[in-house]
Design a protein around this motif. Sequence first.
Motif, PDB file in Angstrom:
ATOM      1  N   SER A 115       0.836  -1.211   0.000  1.00 55.78           N
ATOM      2  CA  SER A 115       0.000   0.000   0.000  1.00 55.78           C
ATOM      3  C   SER A 115       0.867   1.256   0.000  1.00 55.78           C
ATOM      4  N   TYR A 116       1.922   1.238   0.813  1.00 58.45           N
ATOM      5  CA  TYR A 116       2.854   2.366   0.812  1.00 58.45           C
ATOM      6  C   TYR A 116       3.497   2.525  -0.566  1.00 58.45           C
TER       7      TYR A 116
ATOM      8  N   LEU B 238       3.107   5.825  -2.942  1.00 64.01           N
ATOM      9  CA  LEU B 238       4.270   6.606  -3.377  1.00 64.01           C
ATOM     10  C   LEU B 238       4.354   6.665  -4.898  1.00 64.01           C
ATOM     11  N   ALA B 239       4.036   5.563  -5.557  1.00 64.39           N
ATOM     12  CA  ALA B 239       4.059   5.549  -7.018  1.00 64.39           C
ATOM     13  C   ALA B 239       3.005   6.503  -7.584  1.00 64.39           C
ATOM     14  N   LEU B 240       1.812   6.494  -7.015  1.00 58.62           N
ATOM     15  CA  LEU B 240       0.758   7.396  -7.479  1.00 58.62           C
ATOM     16  C   LEU B 240       1.127   8.858  -7.249  1.00 58.62           C
TER      17      LEU B 240
ATOM     18  N   ALA C 284       4.155  10.054  -7.191  1.00 57.50           N
ATOM     19  CA  ALA C 284       5.181  10.369  -8.184  1.00 57.50           C
ATOM     20  C   ALA C 284       4.543  10.645  -9.544  1.00 57.50           C
ATOM     21  N   VAL C 285       3.537   9.866  -9.923  1.00 52.92           N
ATOM     22  CA  VAL C 285       2.852  10.074 -11.195  1.00 52.92           C
ATOM     23  C   VAL C 285       2.137  11.420 -11.202  1.00 52.92           C
ATOM     24  N   ILE C 286       1.486  11.765 -10.101  1.00 47.28           N
ATOM     25  CA  ILE C 286       0.781  13.046 -10.015  1.00 47.28           C
ATOM     26  C   ILE C 286       1.763  14.206 -10.147  1.00 47.28           C
ATOM     27  N   VAL C 287       2.905  14.122  -9.481  1.00 46.01           N
ATOM     28  CA  VAL C 287       3.918  15.180  -9.577  1.00 46.01           C
ATOM     29  C   VAL C 287       4.438  15.278 -11.008  1.00 46.01           C
ATOM     30  N   TRP C 288       4.711  14.144 -11.644  1.00 39.42           N
ATOM     31  CA  TRP C 288       5.215  14.141 -13.022  1.00 39.42           C
ATOM     32  C   TRP C 288       4.199  14.760 -13.979  1.00 39.42           C
ATOM     33  N   ILE C 289       2.930  14.397 -13.845  1.00 39.61           N
ATOM     34  CA  ILE C 289       1.886  14.962 -14.702  1.00 39.61           C
ATOM     35  C   ILE C 289       1.773  16.470 -14.482  1.00 39.61           C
ATOM     36  N   SER C 290       1.852  16.893 -13.236  1.00 38.35           N
ATOM     37  CA  SER C 290       1.754  18.324 -12.928  1.00 38.35           C
ATOM     38  C   SER C 290       2.911  19.108 -13.539  1.00 38.35           C
ATOM     39  N   LEU C 291       4.114  18.580 -13.438  1.00 38.34           N
ATOM     40  CA  LEU C 291       5.280  19.267 -14.005  1.00 38.34           C
ATOM     41  C   LEU C 291       5.201  19.316 -15.526  1.00 38.34           C
TER      42      LEU C 291
END
Length: 52
Positions: free
Chosen positions: A15-16, A20-22, A24-31
């Motif tokens: 779950s952790y 963490l993967a999700l 990271a994906v959200i940060v990447w999409i935002s950038l």
Amino acid sequence: MIPELGKYAGAVLSSYGVSLALLAVIVWISLRRSARVKTALEEIEKRRKSDG
């Protein structure tokens, strides 16, 4: 410092990992979106300046 998770260790740690993967994906999409919007705004400003 690390708590004893017992038989739930696999579920908790996975779950952790998924969380963490999700994140990271959200940060990447935002950038990526930020860069795209910045480019579009710069193009609009260029056209505005050239139009007078």
